[in-house]
Write a protein that holds these residues in place. Sequence first.
Motif, PDB file in Angstrom:
ATOM      1  N   GLU A  82       0.019  -4.334  -4.482  1.00  0.00           N
ATOM      2  CA  GLU A  82       0.275  -2.869  -4.714  1.00  0.00           C
ATOM      3  C   GLU A  82      -0.823  -2.032  -3.806  1.00  0.00           C
ATOM      4  N   GLY A  83      -1.987  -2.359  -3.506  1.00  0.00           N
ATOM      5  CA  GLY A  83      -2.476  -1.741  -2.664  1.00  0.00           C
ATOM      6  C   GLY A  83      -2.067  -1.619  -1.342  1.00  0.00           C
ATOM      7  N   ILE A  84      -1.220  -2.934  -0.820  1.00  0.00           N
ATOM      8  CA  ILE A  84      -0.585  -2.707   0.586  1.00  0.00           C
ATOM      9  C   ILE A  84       0.559  -1.865   0.569  1.00  0.00           C
ATOM     10  N   VAL A  85       1.363  -1.817  -0.608  1.00  0.00           N
ATOM     11  CA  VAL A  85       2.438  -1.357  -0.905  1.00  0.00           C
ATOM     12  C   VAL A  85       2.221   0.412  -0.714  1.00  0.00           C
ATOM     13  N   MET A  86       0.891   0.822  -1.474  1.00  0.00           N
ATOM     14  CA  MET A  86       0.494   2.016  -1.510  1.00  0.00           C
ATOM     15  C   MET A  86       0.298   2.663  -0.116  1.00  0.00           C
ATOM     16  N   ALA A  87      -0.490   1.699   0.565  1.00  0.00           N
ATOM     17  CA  ALA A  87      -0.887   1.929   1.913  1.00  0.00           C
ATOM     18  C   ALA A  87       0.562   2.397   2.835  1.00  0.00           C
ATOM     19  N   ALA A  88       1.419   1.443   2.568  1.00  0.00           N
ATOM     20  CA  ALA A  88       2.777   1.504   3.613  1.00  0.00           C
ATOM     21  C   ALA A  88       3.305   2.568   3.259  1.00  0.00           C
ATOM     22  N   GLN A  89       3.126   3.425   2.385  1.00  0.00           N
ATOM     23  CA  GLN A  89       3.826   4.606   1.959  1.00  0.00           C
ATOM     24  C   GLN A  89       3.228   5.692   2.955  1.00  0.00           C
ATOM     25  N   LEU A  90       1.982   5.493   3.384  1.00  0.00           N
ATOM     26  CA  LEU A  90       1.449   6.307   4.490  1.00  0.00           C
ATOM     27  C   LEU A  90       2.413   6.357   5.640  1.00  0.00           C
ATOM     28  N   GLY A  91       3.370   5.559   5.997  1.00  0.00           N
ATOM     29  CA  GLY A  91       4.047   5.358   7.012  1.00  0.00           C
ATOM     30  C   GLY A  91       5.405   6.326   6.884  1.00  0.00           C
ATOM     31  N   GLY A  92       5.486   6.672   5.651  1.00  0.00           N
ATOM     32  CA  GLY A  92       6.842   7.680   5.531  1.00  0.00           C
ATOM     33  C   GLY A  92       7.896   6.720   4.868  1.00  0.00           C
ATOM     34  N   GLU A  93       9.007   7.422   4.836  1.00  0.00           N
ATOM     35  CA  GLU A  93       9.961   6.517   3.973  1.00  0.00           C
ATOM     36  C   GLU A  93      10.530   5.680   4.927  1.00  0.00           C
ATOM     37  N   PRO A  94      10.592   4.259   4.256  1.00  0.00           N
ATOM     38  CA  PRO A  94      11.111   2.977   4.857  1.00  0.00           C
ATOM     39  C   PRO A  94      12.192   2.893   5.714  1.00  0.00           C
ATOM     40  N   ASP A  95      12.069   2.509   7.105  1.00  0.00           N
ATOM     41  CA  ASP A  95      13.538   2.370   7.799  1.00  0.00           C
ATOM     42  C   ASP A  95      13.274   1.321   8.611  1.00  0.00           C
ATOM     43  N   PHE A  96      14.135   0.209   8.235  1.00  0.00           N
ATOM     44  CA  PHE A  96      14.254  -0.969   9.047  1.00  0.00           C
ATOM     45  C   PHE A  96      14.368  -0.663  10.590  1.00  0.00           C
ATOM     46  N   CYS A  97      15.129   0.035  10.893  1.00  0.00           N
ATOM     47  CA  CYS A  97      15.557   0.057  12.141  1.00  0.00           C
ATOM     48  C   CYS A  97      14.650   1.050  12.998  1.00  0.00           C
ATOM     49  N   ALA A  98      13.733   1.793  12.372  1.00  0.00           N
ATOM     50  CA  ALA A  98      12.776   2.747  12.974  1.00  0.00           C
ATOM     51  C   ALA A  98      11.507   1.669  13.445  1.00  0.00           C
ATOM     52  N   THR A  99      10.685   2.055  14.289  1.00  0.00           N
ATOM     53  CA  THR A  99       9.354   1.696  14.664  1.00  0.00           C
ATOM     54  C   THR A  99       8.097   2.562  14.309  1.00  0.00           C
ATOM     55  N   PRO A 100       7.735   2.199  12.980  1.00  0.00           N
ATOM     56  CA  PRO A 100       6.664   3.069  12.509  1.00  0.00           C
ATOM     57  C   PRO A 100       5.252   2.700  13.185  1.00  0.00           C
ATOM     58  N   PRO A 101       4.361   3.565  12.989  1.00  0.00           N
ATOM     59  CA  PRO A 101       2.928   3.014  13.476  1.00  0.00           C
ATOM     60  C   PRO A 101       2.629   1.809  12.719  1.00  0.00           C
ATOM     61  N   SER A 102       1.931   0.606  13.489  1.00  0.00           N
ATOM     62  CA  SER A 102       1.687  -0.500  13.211  1.00  0.00           C
ATOM     63  C   SER A 102       0.386  -0.945  13.090  1.00  0.00           C
ATOM     64  N   GLY A 103       0.032  -1.787  12.232  1.00  0.00           N
ATOM     65  CA  GLY A 103      -1.529  -2.187  11.727  1.00  0.00           C
ATOM     66  C   GLY A 103      -1.392  -3.252  10.771  1.00  0.00           C
ATOM     67  N   ALA A 104      -2.408  -4.330  10.991  1.00  0.00           N
ATOM     68  CA  ALA A 104      -2.479  -5.413  10.016  1.00  0.00           C
ATOM     69  C   ALA A 104      -3.372  -5.048   9.028  1.00  0.00           C
ATOM     70  N   ILE A 105      -3.338  -5.772   7.687  1.00  0.00           N
ATOM     71  CA  ILE A 105      -4.089  -5.357   6.852  1.00  0.00           C
ATOM     72  C   ILE A 105      -4.264  -6.552   5.777  1.00  0.00           C
ATOM     73  N   VAL A 106      -5.598  -6.692   5.086  1.00  0.00           N
ATOM     74  CA  VAL A 106      -5.729  -7.894   4.387  1.00  0.00           C
ATOM     75  C   VAL A 106      -6.697  -7.107   3.126  1.00  0.00           C
ATOM     76  N   VAL A 107      -6.179  -7.759   2.050  1.00  0.00           N
ATOM     77  CA  VAL A 107      -6.876  -6.963   0.741  1.00  0.00           C
ATOM     78  C   VAL A 107      -7.415  -8.153  -0.340  1.00  0.00           C
ATOM     79  N   ALA A 108      -8.619  -7.936  -0.531  1.00  0.00           N
ATOM     80  CA  ALA A 108      -9.208  -8.969  -1.721  1.00  0.00           C
ATOM     81  C   ALA A 108      -9.677  -8.115  -2.868  1.00  0.00           C
ATOM     82  N   LYS A 109      -9.173  -8.923  -3.917  1.00  0.00           N
ATOM     83  CA  LYS A 109      -9.702  -8.264  -5.251  1.00  0.00           C
ATOM     84  C   LYS A 109     -10.458  -9.311  -5.994  1.00  0.00           C
ATOM     85  N   ALA A 110     -11.475  -9.036  -6.589  1.00  0.00           N
ATOM     86  CA  ALA A 110     -12.309  -9.968  -7.601  1.00  0.00           C
ATOM     87  C   ALA A 110     -12.226  -9.635  -9.069  1.00  0.00           C
ATOM     88  N   TRP A 111     -11.670 -10.479  -9.680  1.00  0.00           N
ATOM     89  CA  TRP A 111     -11.526 -10.108 -11.232  1.00  0.00           C
ATOM     90  C   TRP A 111     -12.735 -10.724 -11.843  1.00  0.00           C
TER      91      TRP A 111
END
Length: 237
Positions: free
Chosen positions: A71-100
């Motif tokens: 869900e952290g990645i999904v929320m970060a993805a929303q910063l790119g605006g409305e999803p559009d498979f045909c568009a080329t939004p800003p790009s970046g890689a991400i890794v998220v780790a959580k300790a329970w």
Amino acid sequence: MTEDFAPAVGCASEKGPNRPRNADAHAHQTHKDHLAAVVVDGTGSTPEIAELAQQAATTAALTAAARTPLEGIVMAAQLGGEPDFCATPPSGAIVVAKAWSRRGWVIAWAGDCAAYGIGGSGRVARLTTPHTEGQRMRDRGEPEEAARKYDNVIYNSIFRSVHEGIPVVETAAPHVLLASDGLRLSEDEIAEIWGQHQTDLTTCAEQLLKAARECSQDDITVLIAEHPYPTTRTGRG
């Protein structure tokens, strides 16, 4: 967050020598007795990309600490605006780790940022597979010399993850290491430096960055986090 909960996190980040600015970003966040850590590698070196990378890291850390890494990645993805498979939004890689508490680490990623588990014996194991065209070629059995040429072409990213998918992996390792793809060291090389500096996570991250700089001109970010409530289970790393 419990009153005595103080996460042990060490980080080092540096721009590539030929780049105008560092487009990598990192963040960590606690929520109750949970810890989330994030590394983001923005594609490019513009001020807008660097700012977006930090926003994505902060957003993902806040969400993952309270919810899940996915869900952290999904929320970060929303910063790119409305999803559009045909568009080329800003790009970046991400890794998220959580300790329970009473559980190990759960890690989600999109792109070629990496996560490693560091076991109690000091053994280091990479937990993530890079989402690159080069790796796809290896998976198809194509020659290494051909695949290597496409290792810098990612097919998944923060903003494409809603289309490409977000994989998740778990580890019971007491420490995790998150890094942008500028950390081009082998597991054995990481383990050797860890063995020398494991008592100081920040120094260890700095030494890993220093070693990686010898073979990488890219931005480099290294984050090492200790599980606040390590489990007794064994697991990768």
